[in-house]
Design an enzyme around this catalytic site. Structure first.
Site, short mmCIF file in Angstrom:
data_model
loop_
_atom_site.label_atom_id
_atom_site.label_comp_id
_atom_site.label_asym_id
_atom_site.label_seq_id
_atom_site.Cartn_x
_atom_site.Cartn_y
_atom_site.Cartn_z
N ARG A 1 4.31 -7.45 14.10
CA ARG A 1 3.48 -6.46 13.57
C ARG A 1 2.26 -7.13 12.91
NH1 ARG A 1 8.29 -4.31 10.21
NH2 ARG A 1 6.85 -3.07 8.94
N LYS B 1 0.84 -1.23 -0.06
CA LYS B 1 0.00 0.03 -0.01
C LYS B 1 0.85 1.17 -0.02
CE LYS B 1 -1.19 -0.60 5.00
NZ LYS B 1 -0.09 0.07 5.46
N ARG C 1 13.39 -5.96 2.37
CA ARG C 1 13.34 -4.67 2.06
C ARG C 1 14.36 -3.74 2.55
NH1 ARG C 1 7.37 -2.38 3.75
NH2 ARG C 1 8.14 -2.59 5.97
N ARG D 1 -5.26 2.58 12.57
CA ARG D 1 -4.95 1.19 12.86
C ARG D 1 -5.75 0.43 13.72
NH1 ARG D 1 1.05 1.60 10.42
NH2 ARG D 1 1.82 -0.34 10.61
N ARG E 1 15.16 -0.88 7.63
CA ARG E 1 14.32 -0.14 8.74
C ARG E 1 14.72 -1.20 9.84
NH1 ARG E 1 8.18 0.80 6.87
NH2 ARG E 1 7.96 -0.21 9.13
P1 AMP Z 1 4.77 1.31 9.13
O1 AMP Z 1 5.84 2.28 8.38
O2 AMP Z 1 3.19 1.53 8.57
O3 AMP Z 1 5.33 -0.24 9.03
O4 AMP Z 1 4.77 1.51 10.64
C1 AMP Z 1 5.87 1.33 11.49
C2 AMP Z 1 5.43 1.26 13.03
O5 AMP Z 1 5.00 2.62 13.17
C3 AMP Z 1 4.29 0.36 13.16
O6 AMP Z 1 4.77 -0.99 13.67
C4 AMP Z 1 3.97 0.89 14.60
O7 AMP Z 1 4.69 0.88 15.79
C5 AMP Z 1 4.09 2.72 14.21
N1 AMP Z 1 2.68 3.00 13.56
C6 AMP Z 1 2.47 3.42 12.55
N2 AMP Z 1 1.30 4.05 12.11
C7 AMP Z 1 0.66 3.77 13.32
C8 AMP Z 1 -0.58 4.16 14.07
N3 AMP Z 1 -1.67 4.76 13.08
N4 AMP Z 1 -0.65 3.90 15.28
C9 AMP Z 1 -0.04 3.40 15.90
N5 AMP Z 1 1.44 3.04 15.53
C10 AMP Z 1 1.46 3.28 14.46
#
Ligand code: AMP
Length: 218
Positions: A176, A15, A132, A90, A165
């Site tokens: 996750r 996404k 990645r 989320r 990352r």
């Molecule tokens: P992502 O880059 O979308 O994979 O997000 C990486 C990490 O950021 C996630 O595993 C969460 O720890 C945190 N995170 C991202 N978006 C949110 C959200 N809407 N609410 C809470 N934690 C978030």
């Protein structure tokens, strides 16, 4: 009418890539909470220090903290005509919170709100995550298996050394996914019940998914 698009789906479902393409296509900002939070960490803000503890474990950052960051971002001028939200909400708690934020920033004006769910076979996604890599300079995303850089470990665009990352390890990736299934996947029913859910098949190539995406945002 202002358009608000919410992208839902498990980690590494593609996404982020599609949001990026769509944001350029529609000329809307791509608001990605993961990147906003990583930015707070990089800038060593108080919010960043708090968020890091959760991100490193693959857990959700507390809803209040994310809501503050997101409200601030969505209130900016470039979001006036519409935006694409990637990674927010989320959880059902965050979705309820987004309704409050929306009412505040839109002053009661109607918006075209759609939640787009990326339906994908999750079995291969952990492999996608551990392979990645990204460019710290231009943000280009690579995958060592499906989209390797031409020169190993260096960005095709600017030659910078690629980085991984910190939460893209096998162990944190698994956490996750657990968080996604427990907290985020109930949003599929949540938005279905509100009549705003559009589901696309997210299996396949970037171009195939892009074609399906264009059909649901018309
Ligand atoms: P992502 O880059 O979308 O994979 O997000 C990486 C990490 O950021 C996630 O595993 C969460 O720890 C945190 N995170 C991202 N978006 C949110 C959200 N809407 N609410 C809470 N934690 C978030």
């Amino acid at each position: 009418m202002k358009k608000e698009l919410i992208f839902l789906g498990p980690p590494a479902c593609g996404k982020g890539t599609q949001t990026d393409k769509l944001a350029k296509f529609l000329n809307f900002p791509h608001v990605d909470t993961g990147s906003l939070l990583r930015n707070e960490i990089k800038n060593e803000t108080e919010a960043g220090k708090e968020a890091k503890n959760y991100i490193d474990k693959g857990q959700l950052v507390p809803a209040e903290l994310v809501a503050k960051i997101i409200k601030n971002r969505l209130s900016q001028d470039d979001c006036k005509n519409g935006f694409i939200l990637d990674g927010y909400p989320r959880s059902v708690e965050q979705a309820d919170k987004l309704e409050v934020i929306n009412a505040e920033i839109n002053n009661g004006e109607k918006v075209d709100f759609r939640a787009i769910y990326f339906d994908i076979d999750t079995n291969l996604l952990v492999e996608r995550i551990v392979n990645r890599r990204s460019c710290p300079v231009c943000g280009e995303i690579y995958n060592l298996q499906s989209k390797p850089p031409k020169v190993p470990n260096h960005c095709d665009n600017d030659g910078a050394e690629l980085t991984q990352r910190k939460d893209d390890t096998r162990e944190v990736a698994q956490a996750r996914f657990d968080t996604y299934f427990k907290e985020t996947s109930p949003l599929i029913d949540y938005y279905q019940n509100k009549g705003v859910l559009k589901t696309i098949d997210a299996n396949g190539t970037i171009d195939e998914v892009w074609d399906r995406l264009l059909k649901v945002i018309e």
